[in-house]
Design an enzyme around this catalytic site. Structure first.
Site, PDB file in Angstrom:
ATOM      1  N   ARG A 164       0.816  -1.223   0.000  1.00 12.19           N
ATOM      2  CA  ARG A 164       0.000   0.000   0.000  1.00 12.19           C
ATOM      3  C   ARG A 164       0.848   1.271   0.000  1.00 12.19           C
ATOM      4  NH1 ARG A 164      -4.054  -1.901   4.729  1.00 12.19           N
ATOM      5  NH2 ARG A 164      -2.161  -3.070   5.262  1.00 12.19           N
ATOM      6  N   LYS A 178     -16.433   6.682  -2.092  1.00 10.04           N
ATOM      7  CA  LYS A 178     -16.007   6.811  -0.701  1.00 10.04           C
ATOM      8  C   LYS A 178     -15.004   7.947  -0.578  1.00 10.04           C
ATOM      9  CE  LYS A 178     -12.129   3.533  -0.830  1.00 10.04           C
ATOM     10  NZ  LYS A 178     -11.586   2.271  -0.332  1.00 10.04           N
TER      11      LYS A 178
END
Length: 327
Positions: free
Chosen positions: A105, A203
């Site tokens: 990530r 989101k």
């Protein structure tokens, strides 16, 4: 296929594994039809890791498997030490198998003075002596370019999609991405599910707060349909659980969560159990201990895919042939 290293002049394969996920190692070994190379590994009192191979690896084509659950840094260090030991023992070629790529990530800088840790991991593997990397469903495809050598990016989508198709068919199914960033992956899913329509959940995320995103609205027709909510990993499950709620509020009949990597940190299990999802389908790239399993969780084995990839690399074949048209 044998891993015995006793016949001079023959091409030799050695499959070795760290201690993080012995079940996966045994499954891959069984699929390959070879034994795991015996390894002595233990920790000193201060946390230092010791590794020694019990058989010769001189001239062997070595595959170093390590899963990376928590504590991720311990297992990463063990794998790096294992690579170094193989290099110093005159292995011919060393392939790192990291089904869940560590630090994936952290693949770019969001703000100033941040590291690009995914690149650092690739550099560590290379410095230790790795010639090649094999991983499953990288968080972003750009990570392939971080390593100065071949990277085999395996895909679990066909395994997951075939299971879902066999379970619920293709009629009345909508594939839903948890955000706009994974729409391309959702398109691959849709193709495997007979051209299913797509949707995505809008989101918001504060990049200064880890493991926290807020699902707001769904874009796409989900009313009365079975929604397959896809992602590459489930960490604390806050985002994915919020997306299930949004889909239910939008009239989805059922929601199946499908993800490759079951990180399952902190409150993940409770959130998934209470999310309202019909089923949660993951692979075993990471171990899921019995105490973290729950009703409605299905764990599919990634071992056959990794074993086939090892065989192709060892025999100088085509890893791309394993993708079944998914790229």
């Amino acid at each position: 296929m044998s891993s015995k290293l006793t016949n001079p002049g023959e091409k030799k394969l050695a499959l070795v594994s760290g201690r993080a996920h012995p079940e996966l190692a045994e499954q891959i070994s069984k699929n390959l039809g070879c034994d795991l190379l015996p390894v002595s590994a233990y920790d000193f009192a201060n946390g230092e890791t010791y590794v020694r191979y019990e058989d010769s690896v001189r001239g062997a084509d070595c595959f170093v498997l390590q899963s990376h659950p928590a504590p991720i840094n311990d297992w990463l260090m063990e794998q790096i030490i294992m690579i170094d030991a193989l290099k110093r023992a005159s292995a011919r070629r060393i392939t790192v198998i990291a089904p869940f790529y560590p630090y994936a990530r952290q693949d770019k800088k969001h703000k100033g003075r941040e590291p690009i840790s995914a690149r650092l991991i690739a550099d560590l593997y290379k410095t230790a002596g790795a010639d090649r990397i094999m991983s499953v469903d990288l968080h972003t495809a750009q990570i392939q370019g971080f390593f100065d050598g071949p990277v085999d990016h395996l895909m679990a989508i066909p395994i997951l999609a075939n299971y879902v198709r066999d379970k619920v068919g293709t009629e009345g199914v909508t594939v839903v991405s948890p955000d706009t960033g994974r729409v391309r992956v959702a398109e691959q899913w849709a193709e495997l599910l007979g051209g299913a329509p797509l949707g995505f959940v809008h989101k918001t995320r504060d990049i200064s707060v880890p493991n926290q995103a807020v699902a707001k609205t769904v874009v796409g027709d989900v009313k009365g349909r079975t929604c397959v909510l896809i992602d590459d990993m489930i960490d604390t499950a806050g985002t994915i659980s919020g997306a299930v709620s949004v889909l239910r509020e939008a009239g989805a009949k059922d929601v199946i969560i499908a993800a490759t990597h079951p990180v399952f940190s902190g409150p993940a299990v409770e959130r998934l159990k209470d999310s309202g999802a019909t089923e949660v389908v993951v692979t075993n790239t990471l171990p899921v201990p019995e105490e973290r399993r729950f009703e409605g969780l299905t764990v599919l084995s990634i071992a056959p895919l990794i074993a086939r990839a090892i065989k192709e690399v060892f025999e100088d074949g085509s890893v791309t042939s394993l993708f079944n048209g998914v790229s």
